[in-house]
Design a protein around this motif. Structure first.
Motif, PDB file in Angstrom:
ATOM      1  N   SER A 174      -1.324   4.892   3.458  1.00  0.00           N
ATOM      2  CA  SER A 174      -0.961   4.407   4.815  1.00  0.00           C
ATOM      3  C   SER A 174      -1.223   2.849   4.689  1.00  0.00           C
ATOM      4  O   SER A 174      -0.618   1.838   5.477  1.00  0.00           O
ATOM      5  CB  SER A 174      -1.407   4.981   5.886  1.00  0.00           C
ATOM      6  N   SER A 175      -2.260   2.430   4.085  1.00  0.00           N
ATOM      7  CA  SER A 175      -2.630   0.995   3.997  1.00  0.00           C
ATOM      8  C   SER A 175      -3.379   0.715   2.844  1.00  0.00           C
ATOM      9  O   SER A 175      -4.172   1.531   2.237  1.00  0.00           O
ATOM     10  CB  SER A 175      -3.686   0.762   5.508  1.00  0.00           C
ATOM     11  N   GLU A 176      -3.417  -0.631   2.442  1.00  0.00           N
ATOM     12  CA  GLU A 176      -4.246  -0.987   1.264  1.00  0.00           C
ATOM     13  C   GLU A 176      -5.788  -0.781   1.420  1.00  0.00           C
ATOM     14  O   GLU A 176      -6.527  -0.735   0.373  1.00  0.00           O
ATOM     15  CB  GLU A 176      -4.101  -2.439   0.982  1.00  0.00           C
ATOM     16  N   GLU A 177      -6.365  -0.596   2.593  1.00  0.00           N
ATOM     17  CA  GLU A 177      -7.648  -0.451   2.859  1.00  0.00           C
ATOM     18  C   GLU A 177      -8.078   0.849   2.273  1.00  0.00           C
ATOM     19  O   GLU A 177      -9.233   1.124   1.874  1.00  0.00           O
ATOM     20  CB  GLU A 177      -8.152  -0.297   4.193  1.00  0.00           C
ATOM     21  N   GLN A 178      -7.232   1.839   2.252  1.00  0.00           N
ATOM     22  CA  GLN A 178      -7.483   3.124   1.882  1.00  0.00           C
ATOM     23  C   GLN A 178      -7.555   3.051   0.302  1.00  0.00           C
ATOM     24  O   GLN A 178      -8.323   3.988  -0.323  1.00  0.00           O
ATOM     25  CB  GLN A 178      -6.432   4.162   2.145  1.00  0.00           C
ATOM     26  N   VAL A 179      -6.994   2.251  -0.367  1.00  0.00           N
ATOM     27  CA  VAL A 179      -7.070   2.183  -1.767  1.00  0.00           C
ATOM     28  C   VAL A 179      -8.390   1.548  -1.977  1.00  0.00           C
ATOM     29  O   VAL A 179      -9.280   2.047  -3.134  1.00  0.00           O
ATOM     30  CB  VAL A 179      -6.071   1.132  -2.640  1.00  0.00           C
ATOM     31  N   PHE A 180      -8.910   0.697  -1.566  1.00  0.00           N
ATOM     32  CA  PHE A 180     -10.224   0.040  -1.775  1.00  0.00           C
ATOM     33  C   PHE A 180     -11.411   0.853  -1.482  1.00  0.00           C
ATOM     34  O   PHE A 180     -12.128   0.993  -2.336  1.00  0.00           O
ATOM     35  CB  PHE A 180     -10.366  -1.343  -0.733  1.00  0.00           C
ATOM     36  N   GLU A 181     -11.148   1.750  -0.408  1.00  0.00           N
ATOM     37  CA  GLU A 181     -12.180   2.613   0.023  1.00  0.00           C
ATOM     38  C   GLU A 181     -12.169   3.933  -1.248  1.00  0.00           C
ATOM     39  O   GLU A 181     -13.500   4.381  -1.652  1.00  0.00           O
ATOM     40  CB  GLU A 181     -11.860   3.395   1.260  1.00  0.00           C
ATOM     41  N   GLY A 182     -11.120   4.207  -1.995  1.00  0.00           N
ATOM     42  CA  GLY A 182     -11.075   5.240  -3.022  1.00  0.00           C
ATOM     43  C   GLY A 182     -11.900   4.508  -3.893  1.00  0.00           C
ATOM     44  O   GLY A 182     -12.783   5.087  -4.960  1.00  0.00           O
ATOM     45  N   LEU A 183     -11.608   3.123  -4.534  1.00  0.00           N
ATOM     46  CA  LEU A 183     -11.916   2.531  -5.521  1.00  0.00           C
ATOM     47  C   LEU A 183     -13.849   2.324  -5.332  1.00  0.00           C
ATOM     48  O   LEU A 183     -14.685   2.661  -6.015  1.00  0.00           O
ATOM     49  CB  LEU A 183     -11.521   1.160  -5.599  1.00  0.00           C
ATOM     50  N   SER A 184     -14.022   2.186  -3.997  1.00  0.00           N
ATOM     51  CA  SER A 184     -15.534   1.895  -3.718  1.00  0.00           C
ATOM     52  C   SER A 184     -16.278   3.418  -4.085  1.00  0.00           C
ATOM     53  O   SER A 184     -17.303   3.367  -4.615  1.00  0.00           O
ATOM     54  CB  SER A 184     -15.773   1.625  -2.245  1.00  0.00           C
ATOM     55  N   GLN A 185     -15.799   4.387  -3.672  1.00  0.00           N
ATOM     56  CA  GLN A 185     -16.178   5.640  -4.069  1.00  0.00           C
ATOM     57  C   GLN A 185     -16.593   6.072  -5.364  1.00  0.00           C
ATOM     58  O   GLN A 185     -17.392   6.518  -5.794  1.00  0.00           O
ATOM     59  CB  GLN A 185     -15.639   6.755  -3.350  1.00  0.00           C
ATOM     60  N   TRP A 186     -15.268   5.793  -6.085  1.00  0.00           N
ATOM     61  CA  TRP A 186     -15.630   5.978  -7.610  1.00  0.00           C
ATOM     62  C   TRP A 186     -16.731   5.131  -8.302  1.00  0.00           C
ATOM     63  O   TRP A 186     -17.344   5.774  -9.144  1.00  0.00           O
ATOM     64  CB  TRP A 186     -14.091   5.718  -8.293  1.00  0.00           C
ATOM     65  N   VAL A 187     -16.642   3.771  -7.780  1.00  0.00           N
ATOM     66  CA  VAL A 187     -17.642   2.796  -8.492  1.00  0.00           C
ATOM     67  C   VAL A 187     -19.079   3.450  -8.149  1.00  0.00           C
ATOM     68  O   VAL A 187     -19.901   3.305  -8.920  1.00  0.00           O
ATOM     69  CB  VAL A 187     -17.464   1.524  -7.954  1.00  0.00           C
ATOM     70  N   LYS A 188     -19.230   3.565  -6.994  1.00  0.00           N
ATOM     71  CA  LYS A 188     -20.687   4.046  -6.429  1.00  0.00           C
ATOM     72  C   LYS A 188     -21.021   5.350  -6.859  1.00  0.00           C
ATOM     73  O   LYS A 188     -22.408   5.523  -7.063  1.00  0.00           O
ATOM     74  CB  LYS A 188     -20.613   4.020  -4.732  1.00  0.00           C
TER      75      LYS A 188
END
Length: 533
Positions: A174-188
């Motif tokens: 729904s938003s590009e913010e959701q893509v960043f949050e997914g990346l953040s979870q993967w990296v952390k």
């Protein structure tokens, strides 16, 4: 039934299927012929009927031939599907499975899909490997990104596969913010080993589509772990705050993700059409007992306005259906009973135009206040009309054709939503009602409809010049079709006479048939949904 009886019953069924498989291979005793990509397959209605609800819907006693759309399916996959239909088993190779799964989805063969997934689990031993090797599973990841971002299978994906996923235009969010949050979870999840991949993966995020507040509050901490990340964040802020410098920011991707789902609404049910795979699924049933309504999608809600039913003809009732929770609400009714109207959303304002009310044809327009759940009258159209089409272009509403009650119309008018004024424009070349209209780039296309008889001609309107141009006719004449724009192409869904789905490419002025609706229907609407269902 004891074990001996079960074994005898299975052997009896197995022997019968062997005979039917022989009949199929020899073309014996067949009662229907499937035409697929210029090839003819002599087969049996009873076997097809048992294999898939799609065939059960389409088959009848009198039909002798049936054309099946298999866009993008290889001949070997079709042969494998028939093997499964007649034998209940099939020999598979890993490189074939994605294409066979695509066909199984088209033909609604759930048992074949299960068979393919079981094969993949055996071959790969680990579902994570399945995600990495099979393009159909990639489709699942793209379509269900939010559901899988916290799952271990996503968190254990390789950096290359995460990059491939985040880079895709077809990622359904729904938003590009959701893509960043997914990346953040993967990296952390494994920061020590993954922090060196952070910058290359962050370049996959379309920060130009994120809000400034999100960049400052959520992105800053992760970006500032590296010099390159800081530069990426700075470029994103420049994109928003200094538009004159955008040409100097080549790493900023401002292209929106392509939405992959269309809701086809009514009567009484909603179906989902997946644009990438050209496949259909049932979304839900809706207890709205009327037809000829108008619809709008706004803030994850489907709004249904008015319509017609056998009890009281046109009515003023309004419903909202929450696409995330499935909750159906009755809202404040319109001021006027109306069916055959159209609805449009402009900057959060919802307008209902024209229509039919008992013997009255309407030129009136109402505006719905979503927050206050109330209605008010705005400026009326210049002409009374129902069965017309409307689109939104640059905050204005354009209305095309319809009927006045005395004649079919080719008249066109535009509503300036800021000034509350209507203006008459250059008329269409053809009078038409029950047409489809859709915006592609800076043009508006009016398609099909009827004027005493069904039409398949298509006209293109240039709002900047107030001029019309005729373009290629659609392959099939359809009345009361619905059209959407996807990836700069037009997709037209069929009517009760012709359930074929047609696609038009304005770049080369060509039409083609791409799919077929599972249920022929009339009096419906279609919307591309901007949310992850």
């Amino acid at each position: 039934m004891n074990d001996s009886d079960r074994q005898a019953q299975m052997l009896y069924g197995f022997n019968h299927m062997q005979y039917m498989s022989t009949f199929f291979s020899l073309g014996m005793y067949y009662d229907i012929e499937l035409i697929i990509k210029d090839k003819r397959y002599k087969t049996h209605k009873s076997i097809l009927h048992a294999a898939s609800p799609l065939f059960r819907t389409r088959l009848n006693q009198n039909i002798r031939q049936m054309v099946m759309n298999c866009e993008g399916i290889r001949d070997e996959s079709i042969a494998k599907a028939f093997d499964f239909i007649y034998k209940g088993t099939v020999e598979l190779r890993l490189e074939q499975v994605a294409n066979i799964l695509k066909l199984a989805d088209m033909w609604q063969m759930d048992e074949l899909k299960k068979y393919c997934y079981s094969y993949l689990e055996i071959v790969c031993q680990d579902n994570r490997q399945v995600y990495q090797k099979n393009e159909e599973i990639d489709d699942y990841l793209l379509d269900n990104f939010l559901r899988i971002t916290k799952h271990e299978k996503f968190l254990n994906m390789s950096a290359d596969n995460v990059k491939r996923l985040l880079s895709s235009d077809n990622l359904q969010v729904s938003s590009e913010e959701q893509v960043f949050e997914g990346l953040s979870q993967w990296v952390k999840y494994d920061w020590t080993n993954r922090k060196n991949d952070l910058y290359s993966l962050m370049k996959c995020i379309r920060f130009s589509l994120c809000s400034v507040s999100f960049l400052l509050e959520e992105v800053t901490s992760l970006c500032c772990e590296s010099v390159e990340g800081c530069q990426l964040l700075l470029d994103a802020l420049k994109w928003h705050e200094m538009p004159q410098k955008r040409c100097n920011l080549p790493l900023m991707n401002f292209k929106s993700r392509i939405k992959n789902k269309v809701l086809v609404i009514g009567p009484f049910a909603i179906e989902t059409y997946k644009l990438r795979t050209k496949s259909w699924t049932d979304f839900c049933t809706v207890d709205i007992q009327n037809v000829n309504f108008s619809t709008a999608v706004f803030q994850n809600n489907l709004f249904v306005f008015g319509g017609w039913n056998c009890e009281d003809r046109s009515h003023e009732r309004v419903y909202s259906f929450d696409l995330l929770t499935g909750e159906l609400k009755h809202l404040s009714p319109m001021k006027v009973k109306r069916s055959w109207s159209t609805a449009a959303v402009v900057n959060g304002r919802i307008f209902i135009m024209g229509g039919y009310s008992y013997e009255n044809k309407l030129e009136t327009v109402e505006e719905y206040d979503y927050v206050k759940n109330s209605w008010k009258n705005v400026a009326s159209m210049k002409s009374k009309r129902f069965g017309h089409a409307s689109v939104v272009y640059k905050e204005d509403i354009y209305v095309f054709g319809g009927e006045s009650g005395k004649e079919y119309l080719n008249s066109v008018e535009v509503f300036n939503t800021k000034k509350n004024q209507w203006k008459i424009l250059c008329p269409m070349k053809w009078k038409r009602s029950s047409l489809a209209a859709v915006v592609v780039d800076d043009y508006i296309y009016c398609i099909g409809g009827h004027s005493d008889s069904p039409l398949n001609n298509v006209e293109r309107y240039d709002p900047g010049r107030d001029t019309w141009t005729e373009v290629s006719d659609s392959p099939v004449k359809q009345i009361r079709q619905s059209a959407i724009c996807h990836n700069r192409k037009i997709i037209c869904f069929g009517d009760h006479n012709s359930p074929l789905v047609q696609e038009y490419d304005p770049a080369n002025d060509q039409w083609r048939i791409i799919s077929e609706m599972p249920n022929s229907r009339n009096h419906y609407n279609a919307h591309v949904v901007d949310l992850n269902l």
